[in-house]
Write an enzyme that holds these catalytic residues in place. Structure first.
Site, PDB file in Angstrom:
ATOM      1  N   PHE A  11      -6.137  -3.165   2.570  1.00 41.44           N
ATOM      2  CA  PHE A  11      -6.870  -2.154   1.807  1.00 41.44           C
ATOM      3  C   PHE A  11      -8.356  -2.488   1.722  1.00 41.44           C
ATOM      4  CE2 PHE A  11      -2.650  -1.658  -0.650  1.00 41.44           C
ATOM      5  CZ  PHE A  11      -2.118  -0.905   0.381  1.00 41.44           C
TER       6      PHE A  11
ATOM      7  N   GLU B 107      -9.532   1.379  -4.346  1.00 38.86           N
ATOM      8  CA  GLU B 107     -10.224   0.197  -3.827  1.00 38.86           C
ATOM      9  C   GLU B 107     -11.710   0.440  -3.618  1.00 38.86           C
ATOM     10  OE1 GLU B 107      -7.509   1.522  -2.509  1.00 38.86           O
ATOM     11  OE2 GLU B 107      -5.941   0.013  -2.779  1.00 38.86           O
TER      12      GLU B 107
ATOM     13  N   HIS C  56       0.740  -2.580   6.152  1.00 38.83           N
ATOM     14  CA  HIS C  56       0.511  -3.704   5.256  1.00 38.83           C
ATOM     15  C   HIS C  56       0.197  -5.006   5.986  1.00 38.83           C
ATOM     16  CE1 HIS C  56       2.076  -0.974   2.265  1.00 38.83           C
ATOM     17  NE2 HIS C  56       1.855  -1.863   1.303  1.00 38.83           N
TER      18      HIS C  56
END
Length: 337
Positions: A105, A80, A142
């Site tokens: 992310f 990323e 997440h």
């Protein structure tokens, strides 16, 4: 995936897997991959648009863009930070990069790269991120419960939290036209359709009254606007009148509209968001009201300041107070208190 199971009373109950990203209710109207299709449509008119992803094309609906424009698509792998650095470089050369990944992310793993290589340089990069807030049951790794607070803190960053497929379709060309860095939350897959029933039109920096009411004003963003509209319809049967002010642009905030609506006397003011109560829309609105001398009764519906559990989304939404039924319960209690 969904499967029918039986409750202890023998009645069928719908359960969901922890990772399911769709927040559509059973039987609700949906539209597939609105972001991917809207980006393809925008790219037909704008050859400078390119797409990048960090190994998540399928899970951010960018695979649709990749199929339409393979020469304008960049698969960066699970990197990323590299992806956002590359997006900044492409923007410096005159392209309009749409960079996609999961919200956790971007906001946590690559924050410094966004802050320094994109925002500080005022690069025209559009950061579009799936699994915002509590739209994954995989736990804190997440669940991007603090992404709006982090992105709000970056100077010059426009921050958008769309409600449904209708708004996402309108937001994509709008942010492509907007000059400067943008962070937009993304609902992907089979995305609910809600706001088209109200004749809604998205505009960057504008909050709009979707439903008027006399007892409660709920200022909301993202999927909490959908939930609040559902709650308002249910509460109407109990003679509770709920106004819904949808504020999809978290930064810059539509201060004039919020102050005008919150300044109307006699209404409880509630901010509802799929985000921690720390640093998001709720605190932005509270600060705005205080700085302008307004002091209505004020409450927040949002995620608690803690690491959240893993599990099925319907269970988690009930547990943390952002389901339709939980919103109804909270509003009734606050009005009675």
């Amino acid at each position: 995936m969904t499967k029918p199971v039986l409750t202890s009373s023998g009645k069928p109950r719908l359960t969901t897997s922890a990772m399911i990203a769709s927040i559509a209710g059973e039987g609700q109207r949906t539209k597939p991959a609105p972001f991917g299709h809207a980006l393809v449509a925008a790219a037909k008119e704008r050859p400078e648009i390119v797409g990048l992803t960090a190994d998540l094309g399928k899970y951010t609906d960018l695979h649709i863009f990749a199929q339409a424009y393979p020469d304008r698509f960049y698969q960066m792998g699970m990197a990323e930070q590299v992806m956002f650095g590359a997006a900044s470089g492409l923007a410096a050369e005159g392209f309009t990069p749409f960079a996609t990944t999961y919200a956790v992310f971007a906001s946590r793993r690559a924050y410094d790269f966004i802050h320094q290589t994109i925002a500080e340089e005022d690069r025209n990069v559009k950061i579009v991120c799936a699994l915002p807030g509590l739209t994954s049951g995989y736990g804190p790794s997440h669940q991007a419960t603090e992404d709006l607070a982090l992105m709000r803190a970056i100077p010059g960053m426009t921050v958008i939290d769309p409600c449904d497929a209708h708004e996402i379709e309108q937001a994509v060309p709008a942010i492509a036209d907007h000059r400067g860095p943008v962070y937009m939350r993304l609902l992907r897959g089979q995305v609910p359709l809600v706001l088209d029933e109200y004749g809604y039109r998205f505009e960057i920096g504008k909050a709009k009254v979707i439903r008027d009411g006399t007892d409660v004003l709920v200022i909301s963003s993202g999927l909490l606007t959908m939930r609040t509209l559902e709650a308002a319809a249910k509460l109407a049967a109990d003679k509770v009148s709920v106004a819904v002010l949808h504020a999809p642009t978290i930064k810059p905030l539509d201060t004039a509209t919020i102050l005008a609506e919150a300044g109307k006397t006699g209404r409880l003011v509630v901010v509802a968001e799929n985000h921690t109560v720390v640093g998001g829309l709720g605190e932005a609105v509270a600060g705005l009201l205080m700085r302008n001398g307004l002091s209505p009764r004020f409450r927040q519906i949002g995620l608690p300041d803690e690491f959240l559990a893993a599990g099925a989304l319907p269970t988690l939404h009930d547990r943390y107070g952002i389901s339709t039924d939980a919103i109804c319960t909270s509003l009734k209690a606050w009005l009675a208190g």
